[in-house]
Design a protein around this motif. Structure first.
Motif, PDB file in Angstrom:
ATOM      1  N   LEU A  49       0.834  -1.200   0.000  1.00 38.52           N
ATOM      2  CA  LEU A  49       0.000   0.000   0.000  1.00 38.52           C
ATOM      3  C   LEU A  49       0.869   1.250   0.000  1.00 38.52           C
ATOM      4  CD1 LEU A  49      -2.650   1.446   0.129  1.00 38.52           C
ATOM      5  CD2 LEU A  49      -2.591   1.225   2.600  1.00 38.52           C
ATOM      6  N   ALA A  79       2.070   1.807  -3.362  1.00 39.11           N
ATOM      7  CA  ALA A  79       1.013   2.312  -4.244  1.00 39.11           C
ATOM      8  C   ALA A  79       0.809   3.817  -4.024  1.00 39.11           C
ATOM      9  CB  ALA A  79      -0.294   1.562  -4.000  1.00 39.11           C
ATOM     10  N   LEU A  90      -1.585   8.660  -6.838  1.00 36.66           N
ATOM     11  CA  LEU A  90      -2.973   8.215  -6.949  1.00 36.66           C
ATOM     12  C   LEU A  90      -3.608   8.787  -8.213  1.00 36.66           C
ATOM     13  CD1 LEU A  90      -3.980   8.916  -3.240  1.00 36.66           C
ATOM     14  CD2 LEU A  90      -3.572   6.672  -4.270  1.00 36.66           C
ATOM     15  N   ALA A  91      -4.781   8.251  -8.563  1.00 41.49           N
ATOM     16  CA  ALA A  91      -5.510   8.739  -9.732  1.00 41.49           C
ATOM     17  C   ALA A  91      -5.893  10.208  -9.551  1.00 41.49           C
ATOM     18  CB  ALA A  91      -6.752   7.881  -9.956  1.00 41.49           C
ATOM     19  N   PRO A 107     -12.082   4.666  -7.391  1.00 45.58           N
ATOM     20  CA  PRO A 107     -11.224   3.581  -7.861  1.00 45.58           C
ATOM     21  C   PRO A 107      -9.753   4.002  -7.908  1.00 45.58           C
ATOM     22  CG  PRO A 107     -13.067   3.954  -9.380  1.00 45.58           C
ATOM     23  CD  PRO A 107     -13.045   5.104  -8.423  1.00 45.58           C
ATOM     24  N   GLU A 108      -8.879   3.105  -7.513  1.00 44.70           N
ATOM     25  CA  GLU A 108      -7.440   3.323  -7.589  1.00 44.70           C
ATOM     26  C   GLU A 108      -6.784   2.023  -8.057  1.00 44.70           C
ATOM     27  OE1 GLU A 108      -5.604   5.955  -7.225  1.00 44.70           O
ATOM     28  OE2 GLU A 108      -6.968   7.401  -6.286  1.00 44.70           O
ATOM     29  N   SER A 109      -5.501   2.090  -8.400  1.00 49.26           N
ATOM     30  CA  SER A 109      -4.827   0.902  -8.945  1.00 49.26           C
ATOM     31  C   SER A 109      -4.864  -0.275  -7.972  1.00 49.26           C
ATOM     32  CB  SER A 109      -3.376   1.260  -9.287  1.00 49.26           C
ATOM     33  OG  SER A 109      -2.713   1.734  -8.123  1.00 49.26           O
ATOM     34  N   PHE A 110      -4.867  -0.006  -6.683  1.00 55.52           N
ATOM     35  CA  PHE A 110      -4.821  -1.092  -5.696  1.00 55.52           C
ATOM     36  C   PHE A 110      -6.216  -1.520  -5.244  1.00 55.52           C
ATOM     37  CE2 PHE A 110      -4.012   3.068  -3.762  1.00 55.52           C
ATOM     38  CZ  PHE A 110      -5.135   3.192  -2.952  1.00 55.52           C
ATOM     39  N   LEU A 137      -9.140   2.248   2.853  1.00 54.90           N
ATOM     40  CA  LEU A 137      -8.952   1.579   1.563  1.00 54.90           C
ATOM     41  C   LEU A 137      -9.768   0.308   1.487  1.00 54.90           C
ATOM     42  CD1 LEU A 137      -5.346   1.703   2.433  1.00 54.90           C
ATOM     43  CD2 LEU A 137      -6.039   2.724   0.290  1.00 54.90           C
ATOM     44  N   LYS A 195      -9.129  -3.159  -0.627  1.00 56.25           N
ATOM     45  CA  LYS A 195      -8.249  -3.823  -1.585  1.00 56.25           C
ATOM     46  C   LYS A 195      -8.879  -5.099  -2.148  1.00 56.25           C
ATOM     47  CE  LYS A 195      -4.602  -3.692   1.059  1.00 56.25           C
ATOM     48  NZ  LYS A 195      -3.246  -4.045   1.485  1.00 56.25           N
TER      49      LYS A 195
END
Lengths: 359, 91
Positions: A5, A8, A13-14, B16-19, B33, B35
């Protein structure tokens, strides 16, 4: 936080979790540690229309909240229009103020709003300690604002304290002061940014005080810290929070003229990622070369061999930059005693001030 | 249990995020979060409200696993149990 995490988040982040948006450089105070060197309004600050469009852009990206600051944001005549638009678009607002203009009517209006947090800045447990940094009469104004918020039924305001050499010994009193207003205490790190480049040496907590501060915060997980003390993490268990530099990764700053910087403490051309008048904010966030660099795995540094590196990650980029410390060297307040002598301060450069004083 | 409704807490934003996804609770100011892809699918199913039994079937999860998942998301206040979802006019 687990390693995958953390990786990431470091990779970006997006969209930001939150961002700081300095609404204006205009301020009625001239605090000696002001990170944005505020005072007079800058020429060409965003218009009301531009500000509302920017909120729409934040909402479309799913940015959860904006930290609205300045300057004194309430000096904008469209202040309520801006934050009410944010609330309507479900973009939360955490708004920092010196309290001067937070009269009974403003308090009532804020109390009626959803998604709004108010942080009143106070930098000492009494008027003498506070006013030495924030100016004559500023403690009384802040207390008046908190009183107005309480009378209006505003729930859980924050008292935001920048930790300095002169107030770290009085954290208990500050906690009691917050308690007396039903407020939550927030304590953040003094950065040598803006006018802080000049006052940092005189105001920064001593090494011993940093240890005391960390111990005090460790026993009070309810005190907010804005994730600003991760450079002290090697002193014990990390404080609650992400404990990483979020610049360009999970946060950024938008200044009053629409310039986007990596973080609130790096208002300097070296950390400018773009301007929202020229490029949509989402594109700046996603495609900035500067932000790509900040999200990349850091190269070897003089901290790499230190056993505490995984804990503090070398400390705060802004604190290093403005003290003339190489970014690959330890934080100037490194608790492992590895800080190197700086080459000299780097002063923030912000848009040229208007010669016309604002109201 | 079959008629219990699950709905997404309207006070929580999910991004939404990559993880997986980042979530923010506007009521508590809590950031957290998700996951687990299964948890994300459940959150999506509950967006407009769904019968608990239907959700279990749609996810194809084992009953014990599904119960743990629901409990975890209720604990995070992401899911509301037995309440109809509120539209924006009711917030």
């Amino acid at each position: 936080m687990n390693n995958s995490l953390a990786a990431a988040l470091r990779a970006g982040l997006a969209a930001p979790i939150c961002l700081t948006w300095e609404l204006t450089y205009a301020c009625n105070l001239s605090c000696s540690h002001c990170l944005s060197d505020s005072g007079a309004k800058a020429p060409g600050e965003l218009t009301t229309g531009e500000a509302l469009s920017l909120i729409d852009a934040f909402a479309e990206m799913g940015i959860f909240y904006v930290n609205v600051g300045g300057g004194e944001p309430m000096m904008r005549r469209d202040f309520f229009q801006i934050i009410e638009h944010a609330a309507a678009r479900r973009v939360g607002v955490k708004f920092s103020t010196n309290g001067t203009f937070l009269d009974a009517a403003a308090a009532k209006r804020l109390a009626g709003m959803d998604y709004v947090d108010v942080q009143v800045s106070i930098d000492g447990h009494d008027a003498a300690t506070n006013d030495a940094v924030r100016g004559e009469g500023s403690f009384a104004k802040a207390v008046s604002a908190l009183t107005n918020l309480g009378a209006a039924g505003f729930v859980n305001p924050k008292i935001s304290v920048v930790a300095t050499r002169h107030n770290v010994a009085h954290l208990d009193e500050l906690e009691a002061l917050a308690g007396s207003f039903g407020a939550t205490l927030r304590v953040t790190r003094l950065r040598p940014s803006g006018r802080g480049t000049h006052s940092y040496a005189a105001l920064r907590p001593t090494e011993l005080q940093n240890r005391e501060l960390f111990g005090w915060l460790s026993s009070r997980p309810e005190v907010l810290t804005g994730d600003s003390f991760f450079h002290l993490s090697p002193l014990g268990d990390p404080l609650p929070g992400l404990n990483m530099c979020g610049a360009g990764r999970v946060v950024c700053l938008v200044d009053p003229v629409g310039d986007v910087y990596a973080c609130p403490f790096t208002i300097h051309p070296d950390f400018r990622a773009g301007n929202v008048r020229e490029t949509p904010f989402s594109r700046i966030w996603k495609t900035s070369g500067l932000f790509a660099t900040l999200r990349a795995e850091p190269g070897p540094s003089s901290c790499s061999s230190c056993g505490a590196y995984s804990s503090c990650q070398g400390g705060c980029m802004a604190a290093k930059f403005h003290t003339g410390t190489d970014l690959a060297d330890p934080d100037p307040e490194c608790v492992m005693g590895r800080a190197r002598e700086a080459r000299g301060t780097v002063v923030s450069i912000r848009p040229r001030r208007s010669s016309v004083a604002t109201r | 249990m079959a008629n219990v409704r699950l709905s997404l807490n309207p006070r929580i934003s999910i991004r939404p995020e990559s993880f997986g996804a980042l979530c923010y609770n506007f009521a508590t100011r809590d950031l957290f979060l998700i996951k687990s892809p299964l948890a994300l699918r459940l959150a999506e199913l509950a967006r407009d409200g769904i019968d608990r039994g239907e959700a279990e079937k749609a996810l194809g999860a084992q009953p014990a696993q599904f119960t743990r998942l629901v409990d975890a998301l209720v604990n995070k206040q992401l899911l509301l149990v037995g309440e109809a979802p509120l539209g924006p006019d009711h917030e």
